[in-house]
Design a protein around this motif. Structure first.
Motif, short mmCIF file in Angstrom:
data_model
loop_
_atom_site.label_atom_id
_atom_site.label_comp_id
_atom_site.label_asym_id
_atom_site.label_seq_id
_atom_site.Cartn_x
_atom_site.Cartn_y
_atom_site.Cartn_z
N ILE A 11 2.27 -15.54 9.53
CA ILE A 11 3.44 -14.53 9.36
C ILE A 11 3.08 -13.32 9.64
O ILE A 11 3.78 -12.55 10.13
N ILE A 12 2.18 -12.62 8.72
CA ILE A 12 1.73 -11.38 8.86
C ILE A 12 1.42 -10.97 10.09
O ILE A 12 1.80 -9.73 10.76
N GLY A 13 0.65 -11.78 11.08
CA GLY A 13 0.54 -11.64 12.58
C GLY A 13 1.62 -11.39 13.44
O GLY A 13 1.78 -10.79 14.36
N ALA A 14 2.74 -12.12 12.88
CA ALA A 14 3.89 -12.36 13.76
C ALA A 14 5.19 -11.28 13.53
O ALA A 14 6.07 -11.12 14.19
N TRP A 15 5.21 -10.79 12.29
CA TRP A 15 6.18 -9.83 11.88
C TRP A 15 5.83 -8.48 12.03
O TRP A 15 4.59 -8.05 11.63
N PRO A 16 6.32 -7.78 12.92
CA PRO A 16 5.86 -6.37 13.42
C PRO A 16 5.64 -5.53 12.19
O PRO A 16 4.61 -4.87 11.84
N GLU A 17 6.42 -5.51 11.10
CA GLU A 17 6.25 -4.39 9.73
C GLU A 17 4.94 -4.85 9.29
O GLU A 17 4.28 -4.20 9.04
N LEU A 18 4.94 -6.24 9.13
CA LEU A 18 3.56 -6.60 8.37
C LEU A 18 2.31 -6.45 9.27
O LEU A 18 1.04 -6.23 8.81
N ASP A 23 -2.90 -3.75 9.99
CA ASP A 23 -3.98 -3.22 10.87
C ASP A 23 -4.73 -1.85 10.18
O ASP A 23 -5.66 -1.31 10.30
N HIS A 24 -3.98 -1.60 9.22
CA HIS A 24 -4.63 -0.47 8.27
C HIS A 24 -4.90 -0.70 6.86
O HIS A 24 -5.55 -0.09 6.10
N ASP A 25 -4.25 -1.88 6.49
CA ASP A 25 -4.24 -2.15 4.95
C ASP A 25 -3.95 -3.69 4.84
O ASP A 25 -2.64 -3.98 4.26
N LEU A 26 -4.74 -4.62 4.89
CA LEU A 26 -4.58 -5.99 4.81
C LEU A 26 -3.90 -6.47 3.44
O LEU A 26 -3.07 -7.15 3.40
#
Length: 153
Positions: A11-18, A23-26
């Motif tokens: 989900i993190i990889g699919a939602w633009p905001e997440l 990319d800078h703070d997992l």
């Protein structure tokens, strides 16, 4: 009872905001997903379980609750997909409907075979938009009630 199992990193990889946050703070992206799922849980009444692969967080399996959302980091060498499949099997009964949020096509078919319903990342994002609008409406309605109660003096 409805249960939503969420493949966290998918989900993190699919939602633009997440994805941008990841990319800078997992850790912040994980926290934000859990916050959004807490909103979903509060509004829908679903039991929500977010599963993250141990791939990104080494060590032993971890489980905790955050805002009534259950968060699981799988044990080493166990994928989120494997854990979600196990959960779908163990939690499934006549009174429970399992929903799985992932855009992993293989995982969707595997859980579908367990009797669970699938929700793509895109579908969950659209649903979250509706949830947020519903929460906003509820907030406005409650603030109007408070204002009208104050004006009755």
């Amino acid at each position: 009872m409805d249960i939503l199992l969420v493949d966290g990193y998918n989900i993190i990889g699919a939602w633009p905001e997440l994805r941008a946050l990841r990319d800078h703070d997992l850790p912040a992206a994980r926290d934000r997903l859990v916050e959004r799922m807490a909103e979903y849980q509060a509004f829908s009444g679903y039991r929500v379980i977010v599963v993250f692969d141990a791939y990104y967080v080494q060590g032993t399996e971890k489980k905790y609750k955050n805002h009534k959302v259950e968060v699981i980091f799988t044990k080493e060498n166990e994928t989120a997909d494997e854990r979600i499949e196990k959960l779908a099997i163990s939690l499934n009964n006549r009174k429970t409907q399992i929903h799985v949020a992932t855009s992993d096509y293989t995982e969707q078919w595997a859980i579908f075979g367990q009797g669970a319903l699938r929700k793509s990342a895109r579908e969950l994002l659209i649903e979250m938009s509706s949830v947020e609008k519903g929460i906003e409406k509820k907030g406005k309605k409650n603030s109007r009630k408070k204002t009208s109660l104050k004006n009755t003096d």
